[in-house]
Design a protein around this motif. Sequence first.
Motif, PDB file in Angstrom:
ATOM      1  N   LYS A  79      21.347 -35.437 -20.284  1.00 34.57           N
ATOM      2  CA  LYS A  79      20.864 -36.635 -19.586  1.00 34.57           C
ATOM      3  C   LYS A  79      19.376 -36.880 -19.765  1.00 34.57           C
ATOM      4  N   LYS A  80      18.723 -36.121 -20.625  1.00 43.99           N
ATOM      5  CA  LYS A  80      17.281 -36.337 -20.761  1.00 43.99           C
ATOM      6  C   LYS A  80      16.803 -35.989 -22.168  1.00 43.99           C
ATOM      7  N   ILE A 105      15.536 -43.868 -26.662  1.00 41.87           N
ATOM      8  CA  ILE A 105      16.705 -44.767 -26.706  1.00 41.87           C
ATOM      9  C   ILE A 105      17.281 -44.795 -28.129  1.00 41.87           C
ATOM     10  N   CYS A 124       6.915 -53.134 -24.354  1.00 45.89           N
ATOM     11  CA  CYS A 124       7.650 -53.055 -25.626  1.00 45.89           C
ATOM     12  C   CYS A 124       8.747 -54.091 -25.802  1.00 45.89           C
ATOM     13  N   TRP A 131      20.510 -46.572 -22.684  1.00 46.39           N
ATOM     14  CA  TRP A 131      19.287 -46.954 -21.984  1.00 46.39           C
ATOM     15  C   TRP A 131      18.664 -45.722 -21.347  1.00 46.39           C
ATOM     16  N   PHE A 132      17.403 -45.525 -21.522  1.00 48.22           N
ATOM     17  CA  PHE A 132      16.672 -44.434 -20.866  1.00 48.22           C
ATOM     18  C   PHE A 132      15.546 -45.045 -20.028  1.00 48.22           C
TER      19      PHE A 132
HETATM   20  C1  LIG Z   1      16.685 -42.128 -13.587  1.00 43.43           C
HETATM   21  C2  LIG Z   1      15.680 -41.265 -12.822  1.00 43.43           C
HETATM   22  C3  LIG Z   1      14.394 -41.119 -13.649  1.00 43.43           C
HETATM   23  C4  LIG Z   1      16.254 -39.872 -12.658  1.00 43.43           C
HETATM   24  O1  LIG Z   1      17.400 -39.997 -11.868  1.00 43.43           O
HETATM   25  P1  LIG Z   1      18.052 -38.710 -11.248  1.00 43.43           P
HETATM   26  O2  LIG Z   1      19.315 -39.144 -10.586  1.00 43.43           O
HETATM   27  O3  LIG Z   1      17.037 -37.938 -10.480  1.00 43.43           O
HETATM   28  O4  LIG Z   1      18.385 -37.916 -12.569  1.00 43.43           O
HETATM   29  P2  LIG Z   1      19.291 -36.664 -12.665  1.00 43.43           P
HETATM   30  O5  LIG Z   1      19.239 -35.855 -11.411  1.00 43.43           O
HETATM   31  O6  LIG Z   1      20.641 -37.094 -13.168  1.00 43.43           O
HETATM   32  O7  LIG Z   1      18.523 -35.833 -13.771  1.00 43.43           O
HETATM   33  C5  LIG Z   1      18.830 -35.852 -15.147  1.00 43.43           C
HETATM   34  C6  LIG Z   1      17.890 -34.900 -15.824  1.00 43.43           C
HETATM   35  O8  LIG Z   1      16.576 -35.463 -15.843  1.00 43.43           O
HETATM   36  C7  LIG Z   1      15.659 -34.591 -15.200  1.00 43.43           C
HETATM   37  N1  LIG Z   1      14.694 -35.384 -14.442  1.00 43.43           N
HETATM   38  C8  LIG Z   1      14.969 -36.416 -13.644  1.00 43.43           C
HETATM   39  N2  LIG Z   1      13.832 -36.919 -13.122  1.00 43.43           N
HETATM   40  C9  LIG Z   1      12.830 -36.155 -13.615  1.00 43.43           C
HETATM   41  C10 LIG Z   1      11.443 -36.166 -13.443  1.00 43.43           C
HETATM   42  N3  LIG Z   1      10.838 -37.046 -12.639  1.00 43.43           N
HETATM   43  N4  LIG Z   1      10.707 -35.255 -14.102  1.00 43.43           N
HETATM   44  C11 LIG Z   1      11.294 -34.361 -14.914  1.00 43.43           C
HETATM   45  N5  LIG Z   1      12.631 -34.290 -15.119  1.00 43.43           N
HETATM   46  C12 LIG Z   1      13.388 -35.181 -14.464  1.00 43.43           C
HETATM   47  C13 LIG Z   1      16.495 -33.723 -14.272  1.00 43.43           C
HETATM   48  O9  LIG Z   1      15.874 -32.496 -13.995  1.00 43.43           O
HETATM   49  C14 LIG Z   1      17.758 -33.574 -15.084  1.00 43.43           C
HETATM   50  O10 LIG Z   1      17.559 -32.573 -16.060  1.00 43.43           O
HETATM   51  P3  LIG Z   1      18.738 -31.519 -16.399  1.00 43.43           P
HETATM   52  O11 LIG Z   1      19.852 -32.354 -16.970  1.00 43.43           O
HETATM   53  O12 LIG Z   1      19.109 -30.888 -15.080  1.00 43.43           O
HETATM   54  O13 LIG Z   1      18.113 -30.555 -17.366  1.00 43.43           O
HETATM   55  C15 LIG Z   1      15.417 -41.865 -11.413  1.00 43.43           C
HETATM   56  O14 LIG Z   1      14.578 -41.006 -10.684  1.00 43.43           O
HETATM   57  C16 LIG Z   1      14.775 -43.234 -11.517  1.00 43.43           C
HETATM   58  O15 LIG Z   1      15.457 -44.241 -11.681  1.00 43.43           O
HETATM   59  N6  LIG Z   1      13.424 -43.260 -11.442  1.00 43.43           N
HETATM   60  C17 LIG Z   1      12.684 -44.500 -11.696  1.00 43.43           C
HETATM   61  C18 LIG Z   1      12.466 -44.666 -13.206  1.00 43.43           C
HETATM   62  C19 LIG Z   1      11.539 -45.809 -13.501  1.00 43.43           C
HETATM   63  O16 LIG Z   1      11.491 -46.791 -12.784  1.00 43.43           O
HETATM   64  N7  LIG Z   1      10.769 -45.668 -14.628  1.00 43.43           N
HETATM   65  C20 LIG Z   1       9.844 -46.698 -15.022  1.00 43.43           C
HETATM   66  C21 LIG Z   1      10.540 -47.864 -15.705  1.00 43.43           C
HETATM   67  S1  LIG Z   1      11.255 -47.365 -17.258  1.00 43.43           S
HETATM   68  C22 LIG Z   1      10.064 -47.798 -18.405  1.00 43.43           C
HETATM   69  O17 LIG Z   1       9.077 -48.390 -18.070  1.00 43.43           O
HETATM   70  C23 LIG Z   1      10.293 -47.383 -19.832  1.00 43.43           C
HETATM   71  C24 LIG Z   1      11.234 -48.257 -20.553  1.00 43.43           C
HETATM   72  C25 LIG Z   1      10.798 -49.125 -21.542  1.00 43.43           C
HETATM   73  C26 LIG Z   1      11.687 -49.933 -22.233  1.00 43.43           C
HETATM   74  C27 LIG Z   1      13.032 -49.872 -21.972  1.00 43.43           C
HETATM   75  C28 LIG Z   1      13.488 -49.006 -20.985  1.00 43.43           C
HETATM   76  C29 LIG Z   1      12.589 -48.198 -20.289  1.00 43.43           C
END
Ligand SMILES: CC(C)(COP(=O)(O)OP(=O)(O)OC[C@H]1O[C@@H](n2cnc3c(N)ncnc32)[C@H](O)[C@@H]1OP(=O)(O)O)[C@@H](O)C(=O)NCCC(=O)NCCSC(=O)Cc1ccccc1
Length: 154
Positions: free
Chosen positions: A125-126, A75, A19, A93-94
């Motif tokens: 946060k989500k 976003i 995107c 940013w998400f």
């Molecule tokens: C940031 C995060 C996803 C989560 O960090 P954390 O420290 O673990 O987060 P935190 O503990 O603060 O939780 C907050 C809330 O979120 C929930 N929740 C969290 N995870 C999950 C889950 N898996 N499944 C379900 N829910 C989940 C959690 O329960 C909590 O909910 P609550 O508030 O209690 O109700 C981390 O694991 C990461 O960096 N992963 C890699 C991401 C990556 O590389 N992605 C690909 C590249 S991006 C792309 O391509 C798109 C793009 C395009 C254009 C432009 C931009 C983007």
Amino acid sequence: MTEKTAIQDQIQGNHCFGCGPDNDQGLRIKSYWVEPDKSRCVFTPSPFHNAGPAQYLNGGIIATVIDCHTVCSAIADGYLQAGREAGSGDKIWFATGKLDIKYLAPAAIDKPVILEATIVGRGPKKTILHCELSSDGRVCAKAEVVAVRVPDQW
Ligand SMILES: CC(C)(COP(=O)(O)OP(=O)(O)OC[C@H]1O[C@@H](n2cnc3c(N)ncnc32)[C@H](O)[C@@H]1OP(=O)(O)O)[C@@H](O)C(=O)NCCC(=O)NCCSC(=O)Cc1ccccc1
């Protein structure tokens, strides 16, 4: 809420393959709000986006366009919820936390696919979205996406 400027063209510094306007090798999808909490994207595949059988769209490309359409909508919604114009001030940013796709039917390589995303939940946060991808009048994929707020320097 219908806007003429694509969500992606309101967000600065996006190099994403699916995107990002700043990625000249990418798919460069464009998403638009069509109703409150509902956004739409039309993506026209190129012949080389095919699956094993040449007539069908590759599943990874389907995942990419669903991912990008929904996360960009999250976003843009982040700016709306903050009462700010998309792309203004500190960056919102998400990232994709979860992308759960059911592939229901093959999508034709030679027809546009239509994506409709609906925001079904918001937390501090989500953002949770549902997305349907259709081709030729048939729903080919359904997805649930959890977009997670990340720091602006992410
Ligand atoms: C940031 C995060 C996803 C989560 O960090 P954390 O420290 O673990 O987060 P935190 O503990 O603060 O939780 C907050 C809330 O979120 C929930 N929740 C969290 N995870 C999950 C889950 N898996 N499944 C379900 N829910 C989940 C959690 O329960 C909590 O909910 P609550 O508030 O209690 O109700 C981390 O694991 C990461 O960096 N992963 C890699 C991401 C990556 O590389 N992605 C690909 C590249 S991006 C792309 O391509 C798109 C793009 C395009 C254009 C432009 C931009 C983007």
